[in-house]
Design a protein around this motif. Structure first.
Motif, PDB file in Angstrom:
ATOM      1  N   ASP A  78       0.816  -1.213   0.000  1.00  0.00           N
ATOM      2  CA  ASP A  78       0.000   0.000   0.000  1.00  0.00           C
ATOM      3  C   ASP A  78       0.850   1.263   0.000  1.00  0.00           C
ATOM      4  O   ASP A  78       0.609   2.181  -0.775  1.00  0.00           O
ATOM      5  N   ARG A  79       1.853   1.318   0.874  1.00  0.00           N
ATOM      6  CA  ARG A  79       2.658   2.543   0.993  1.00  0.00           C
ATOM      7  C   ARG A  79       3.424   2.839  -0.301  1.00  0.00           C
ATOM      8  O   ARG A  79       3.720   3.994  -0.594  1.00  0.00           O
ATOM      9  N   ASP A  80       3.754   1.817  -1.077  1.00  0.00           N
ATOM     10  CA  ASP A  80       4.467   2.026  -2.336  1.00  0.00           C
ATOM     11  C   ASP A  80       3.508   2.391  -3.467  1.00  0.00           C
ATOM     12  O   ASP A  80       3.792   3.275  -4.271  1.00  0.00           O
ATOM     13  N   GLY A  81       2.375   1.719  -3.520  1.00  0.00           N
ATOM     14  CA  GLY A  81       1.412   1.961  -4.590  1.00  0.00           C
ATOM     15  C   GLY A  81       0.675   3.273  -4.472  1.00  0.00           C
ATOM     16  O   GLY A  81       0.128   3.777  -5.449  1.00  0.00           O
ATOM     17  N   ALA A  82       0.658   3.860  -3.287  1.00  0.00           N
ATOM     18  CA  ALA A  82      -0.080   5.107  -3.072  1.00  0.00           C
ATOM     19  C   ALA A  82       0.695   6.339  -3.503  1.00  0.00           C
ATOM     20  O   ALA A  82       0.120   7.419  -3.621  1.00  0.00           O
ATOM     21  N   ARG A  83       1.974   6.205  -3.745  1.00  0.00           N
ATOM     22  CA  ARG A  83       2.789   7.380  -4.074  1.00  0.00           C
ATOM     23  C   ARG A  83       2.286   8.121  -5.313  1.00  0.00           C
ATOM     24  O   ARG A  83       2.132   9.339  -5.290  1.00  0.00           O
ATOM     25  N   ARG A  84       2.076   7.414  -6.400  1.00  0.00           N
ATOM     26  CA  ARG A  84       1.646   8.075  -7.642  1.00  0.00           C
ATOM     27  C   ARG A  84       0.297   8.765  -7.501  1.00  0.00           C
ATOM     28  O   ARG A  84       0.184   9.941  -7.836  1.00  0.00           O
TER      29      ARG A  84
END
Length: 111
Positions: A78-84
């Protein structure tokens, strides 16, 4: 988002008695099982949920109006995919000062 989406968003917010530009929002993700016809390059496997598929990362304002969407393999944290989508929402709506998220978005994303 396009001009039409922004115009509709403005009308809905005004009709609800809100400011035109949102100041807060929410981010969340949803895992979606993929059909066997989905290429393996665009899907993944989440060992915790035992799910093969994709994950949608969605940012909305507090009315639930869409700000940004990003689709990734379900194996993306989640924390990686939410950046964009958070970046896209910030660029589109710079008035947003607060984004609420659950604990899955903590760690590096918050700092």
């Amino acid at each position: 988002m396009g001009k039409i989406h922004n115009a509709l968003r403005v009308k809905v917010r005004e009709a609800d008695g809100r400011r035109v530009a949102p100041t807060a929002g929410l981010v969340d993700s949803q895992s979606v099982r993929a059909a066997d016809t989905v290429p393996t390059e665009t899907s993944g496997f989440d060992a915790g949920k035992k799910t093969k598929g994709r994950k949608r990362f969605i940012v909305t304002d507090t009315l639930g109006l869409l700000q940004a969407v990003h689709v990734a393999a379900v194996s993306v944290q989640d924390r990686d995919g939410a950046r964009r989508p958070l970046l896209w929402a910030r660029l589109d709506q710079p008035t947003v000062e607060t984004i609420w998220a659950d604990q899955g978005f903590g760690g590096r994303l918050v700092t």
